[in-house]
Design an enzyme around this catalytic site. Structure first.
Site, PDB file in Angstrom:
ATOM      1  CE  LYS A 169      -1.407   2.856   2.875  1.00  0.00           C
ATOM      2  NZ  LYS A 169      -1.383   4.050   2.006  1.00  0.00           N
ATOM      3  N   GLY A 200      -4.685   3.182  -1.298  1.00  0.00           N
ATOM      4  CA  GLY A 200      -5.736   3.297  -0.291  1.00  0.00           C
ATOM      5  C   GLY A 200      -5.275   4.080   0.909  1.00  0.00           C
ATOM      6  N   GLY A 202      -4.330   4.802   4.813  1.00  0.00           N
ATOM      7  CA  GLY A 202      -3.609   4.046   5.830  1.00  0.00           C
ATOM      8  C   GLY A 202      -4.533   3.376   6.822  1.00  0.00           C
ATOM      9  CB  VAL A 205      -5.592  -0.210   2.090  1.00  0.00           C
ATOM     10  CG1 VAL A 205      -4.655  -1.257   1.497  1.00  0.00           C
ATOM     11  CG2 VAL A 205      -6.810  -0.032   1.186  1.00  0.00           C
ATOM     12  N   GLY A 206      -4.164   0.050   4.912  1.00  0.00           N
ATOM     13  CA  GLY A 206      -2.999  -0.196   5.773  1.00  0.00           C
ATOM     14  C   GLY A 206      -3.400  -0.992   7.010  1.00  0.00           C
ATOM     15  CD  GLU A 244      14.416   1.485   7.870  1.00  0.00           C
ATOM     16  OE1 GLU A 244      14.811   2.554   8.358  1.00  0.00           O
ATOM     17  OE2 GLU A 244      15.116   0.465   7.848  1.00  0.00           O
ATOM     18  CB  CYS A 278      13.547   9.758   7.307  1.00  0.00           C
ATOM     19  SG  CYS A 278      14.300   8.785   5.986  1.00  0.00           S
ATOM     20  CD  GLU A 378      10.682  13.071  10.801  1.00  0.00           C
ATOM     21  OE1 GLU A 378       9.553  12.598  11.025  1.00  0.00           O
ATOM     22  OE2 GLU A 378      11.552  12.458  10.148  1.00  0.00           O
TER      23      GLU A 378
HETATM   24  P1  NAD Z   1       2.865   8.499   7.604  1.00  0.00           P
HETATM   25  O1  NAD Z   1       3.312   7.707   8.761  1.00  0.00           O
HETATM   26  O2  NAD Z   1       1.801   9.507   7.787  1.00  0.00           O
HETATM   27  O3  NAD Z   1       2.340   7.536   6.443  1.00  0.00           O
HETATM   28  C1  NAD Z   1       3.148   6.488   5.936  1.00  0.00           C
HETATM   29  C2  NAD Z   1       2.255   5.433   5.323  1.00  0.00           C
HETATM   30  O4  NAD Z   1       1.484   4.828   6.364  1.00  0.00           O
HETATM   31  C3  NAD Z   1       1.257   5.986   4.287  1.00  0.00           C
HETATM   32  O5  NAD Z   1       1.173   5.065   3.224  1.00  0.00           O
HETATM   33  C4  NAD Z   1      -0.032   6.026   5.095  1.00  0.00           C
HETATM   34  O6  NAD Z   1      -1.189   5.936   4.278  1.00  0.00           O
HETATM   35  C5  NAD Z   1       0.119   4.805   5.990  1.00  0.00           C
HETATM   36  N1  NAD Z   1      -0.696   4.794   7.206  1.00  0.00           N
HETATM   37  C6  NAD Z   1      -1.203   5.853   7.885  1.00  0.00           C
HETATM   38  N2  NAD Z   1      -1.927   5.419   8.943  1.00  0.00           N
HETATM   39  C7  NAD Z   1      -1.865   4.072   8.949  1.00  0.00           C
HETATM   40  C8  NAD Z   1      -2.408   3.045   9.798  1.00  0.00           C
HETATM   41  N3  NAD Z   1      -3.156   3.343  10.861  1.00  0.00           N
HETATM   42  N4  NAD Z   1      -2.129   1.762   9.503  1.00  0.00           N
HETATM   43  C9  NAD Z   1      -1.362   1.437   8.449  1.00  0.00           C
HETATM   44  N5  NAD Z   1      -0.838   2.356   7.608  1.00  0.00           N
HETATM   45  C10 NAD Z   1      -1.073   3.660   7.855  1.00  0.00           C
HETATM   46  O7  NAD Z   1       4.185   9.154   6.992  1.00  0.00           O
HETATM   47  P2  NAD Z   1       4.321  10.126   5.744  1.00  0.00           P
HETATM   48  O8  NAD Z   1       3.845  11.480   6.157  1.00  0.00           O
HETATM   49  O9  NAD Z   1       3.757   9.485   4.535  1.00  0.00           O
HETATM   50  O10 NAD Z   1       5.921  10.146   5.563  1.00  0.00           O
HETATM   51  C11 NAD Z   1       6.774  10.950   6.298  1.00  0.00           C
HETATM   52  C12 NAD Z   1       7.358  10.179   7.469  1.00  0.00           C
HETATM   53  O11 NAD Z   1       8.047   9.022   7.012  1.00  0.00           O
HETATM   54  C13 NAD Z   1       8.397  10.979   8.238  1.00  0.00           C
HETATM   55  O12 NAD Z   1       8.230  10.783   9.615  1.00  0.00           O
HETATM   56  C14 NAD Z   1       9.719  10.379   7.778  1.00  0.00           C
HETATM   57  O13 NAD Z   1      10.779  10.542   8.674  1.00  0.00           O
HETATM   58  C15 NAD Z   1       9.343   8.957   7.594  1.00  0.00           C
HETATM   59  N6  NAD Z   1      10.285   8.294   6.674  1.00  0.00           N
HETATM   60  C16 NAD Z   1      11.202   7.397   7.181  1.00  0.00           C
HETATM   61  C17 NAD Z   1      12.118   6.792   6.341  1.00  0.00           C
HETATM   62  C18 NAD Z   1      13.112   5.803   6.862  1.00  0.00           C
HETATM   63  O14 NAD Z   1      13.665   5.054   6.046  1.00  0.00           O
HETATM   64  N7  NAD Z   1      13.386   5.730   8.146  1.00  0.00           N
HETATM   65  C19 NAD Z   1      12.101   7.076   4.958  1.00  0.00           C
HETATM   66  C20 NAD Z   1      11.161   7.984   4.478  1.00  0.00           C
HETATM   67  C21 NAD Z   1      10.255   8.585   5.342  1.00  0.00           C
END
Ligand code: NAD
Length: 471
Positions: A169, A200, A202, A205-206, A244, A278, A378
């Site tokens: 997803k 979808g 989070g 679908v997540g 991650e 990140c 962050e």
């Molecule tokens: P986010 O956590 O809001 O969303 C990430 C993904 O999780 C999306 O696909 C989202 O739809 C899904 N999601 C949201 N709620 C969920 C749930 N309850 N269950 C399952 N899935 C769910 O993050 P973002 O805003 O998309 O990305 C930015 C964040 O990602 C920052 O905190 C950044 O540091 C981190 N990041 C980390 C790395 C790494 O390798 N450590 C790399 C890139 C980004």
């Protein structure tokens, strides 16, 4: 206007059962550029069923067959690198340096995993026991918007190398990039069900993927807050997790550093991907003895950055991905001022001359101490803090005083000195003097930056169960 109304299940582009429509924007113009029809829990279940059905045959493929498949995936993605770069520019607005890196890197991820398994022994002998490393089963992957094609390809390449089948997803905000990538992956001739892609939300679908009993492992990249909820959801069925998560990287400028070279690296890694990274080095630790010179050089370097639409190759800092992200970054700039930090350059509002688009002024705060929110949380935008230190032990203590531990940086004229400092840092990766990316080196975080390591040999092992046969 682009309409994306298909998801990818069991080797075919199919219409989702879900009916919700989600708007896609060009962040540089704020114009609506498309719409994606989102899948729902029914679609997630169908994708898991397809992956489960494909698992017995795929998990028995030989190393040579998997290497051949990974090479075909590389060729298919490499052939679409221009289309991927164009989609990334339009939908995401990342600077061309990051776009071009991502498009090439995405394809190469398959080749590097082919090389990794070539050298890997899936059957070993330990203390007289035969030890077999078995693919875990169906892997569910969830990825963020800031590194969409890289995350998908890295997770897919690792799962397929291990012999697992896969459902992803991706971020709902990156549907155009995902569509271009899905078309490329489809052309590689992967057996039906081995990989599946469901756009979808989070929480729909997540959430289904992270609680589904037929999913053996979740590999997640995203925020620490969502990572926590995924770990809780995975606990019921004891899913293996790789997380991650976020970061708040320190960049220690040692007193012996060449300040011009150090500042150039500090700016490069601080404003990486418009600050939406990140791994960005967002806490600049500066020796008090050289603080005036460092601040002077930082101010000059930031003033020279070009902010704007990333179709212009000279642009260093593009827009934030969304209005929500723009508001979040503006809020942190206000928080910094209210906490008593001083704006060295930048500040609230759009840069001069840009009256539309989610652009932020690249901002550097001084007078920051490590207890302030702008130093602990962050921000995920082009906003950096300078924190002075008196001696090396204090610099190391400040760097380590963080809930996060993803990637840190050390700047020094003496590599041995830099290594001594690096070895004391509680971070999954430490980069000295802007060293180039090493994709196969372990990647992942200490503390609340995550669990496990992604990609390469360590990532491969995290997709394998270990069986020992004695006698
Ligand atoms: P986010 O956590 O809001 O969303 C990430 C993904 O999780 C999306 O696909 C989202 O739809 C899904 N999601 C949201 N709620 C969920 C749930 N309850 N269950 C399952 N899935 C769910 O993050 P973002 O805003 O998309 O990305 C930015 C964040 O990602 C920052 O905190 C950044 O540091 C981190 N990041 C980390 C790395 C790494 O390798 N450590 C790399 C890139 C980004």
């Amino acid at each position: 206007m682009r309409t994306i109304d298909k998801i990818y299940i069991d080797g075919q582009f199919v219409t989702p059962h879900g009916q919700e429509l989600f708007d896609l924007f060009n962040p540089a113009t704020e114009e609506k550029i498309g719409q994606v029809r989102l899948g729902d829990a029914v679609d997630a279940k169908a994708a898991v069923a397809a992956a489960k059905h494909a698992f017995p045959a795929y998990s028995r493929t030989s190393k040579a067959e998997r290497i051949a498949l990974l090479r075909r995936l590389h060729d298919a993605v490499a052939a679409r690198s221009d289309a991927l770069a164009a989609a990334m520019t339009q939908e995401y607005g990342a600077p061309q340096s990051f776009v071009n890196f991502s498009a090439t890197h995405a394809a190469n991820l398959f080749l590097d995993m082919a090389e990794t398994i070539e050298a890997f022994e899936f059957t070993q002998t330990v203390g007289g026991a035969k030890v077999t490393l078995q693919p875990m089963g169906v892997v569910a992957a969830i990825s963020p918007w800031n590194s969409n094609i890289g995350s998908i390809c890295s997770k897919l390449a690792t799962a397929l190398a291990a012999g697992c089948t896969f459902v992803i997803k991706p971020s709902e905000m990156s549907a155009i990039q995902t569509q271009v990538l899905a078309e490329a992956l489809h052309e590689a001739g992967v057996p039906p069900g081995v990989f599946n892609i469901v756009n979808g939300r989070g929480d729909v679908v997540g959430a289904e993927l992270t609680s589904h009993p037929d999913v053996a492992k979740v590999t997640f990249t995203g925020s620490t807050a969502v990572g926590r909820s995924i770990m809780r959801a995975a606990a019921d069925t004891m899913k293996r997790v790789t997380l991650e998560l976020g970061g708040k990287g320190a960049n220690i400028i040692l007193p012996d550093a060449d300040i011009d070279a150090a500042v150039s690296t500090v700016i490069g890694v601080g404003f990486l991907n418009s600050g939406q990274a990140c791994i960005a080095g967002t806490r600049i630790l500066a020796p008090r003895s050289r603080l005036p010179l460092i601040l002077d050089r930082l101010k000059t370097a930031v003033a020279a950055l070009k902010v704007g639409e990333s179709t212009d190759p000279a642009v260093n800092v593009g827009p934030m991905v969304s209005q929500k992200q723009w508001d979040r970054v503006q809020n942190y700039i206000r928080v910094g001022i209210e906490e008593g930090a001083q704006v060295l350059i930048g500040g609230e509002g759009r840069p001069a001359g840009l009256d539309r688009g989610w652009f932020v002024q690249p901002t550097i705060f001084t007078g920051v101490n490590n207890t302030m929110r702008i130093a602990r949380e962050e921000i995920f935008g082009p906003v950096l803090c300078v924190i002075p230190y008196d001696d090396e032990d204090e610099a190391i203590a400040i760097a380590n005083d963080s809930p996060y531990g993803l990637q840190a940086y050390v700047e020094s004229a003496d590599p041995r000195h830099a290594h001594r400092v690096a070895e004391q840092l509680e971070f999954g990766r430490v980069v000295i003097n802007g060293a180039p990316h090493a994709p196969l080196a372990p990647f992942g975080g200490f503390k609340q930056s995550g669990i496990g390591r992604e990609y390469g040999r360590y990532g491969l092992e995290a997709h394998l169960e270990v069986r020992a046969i004695l006698g």
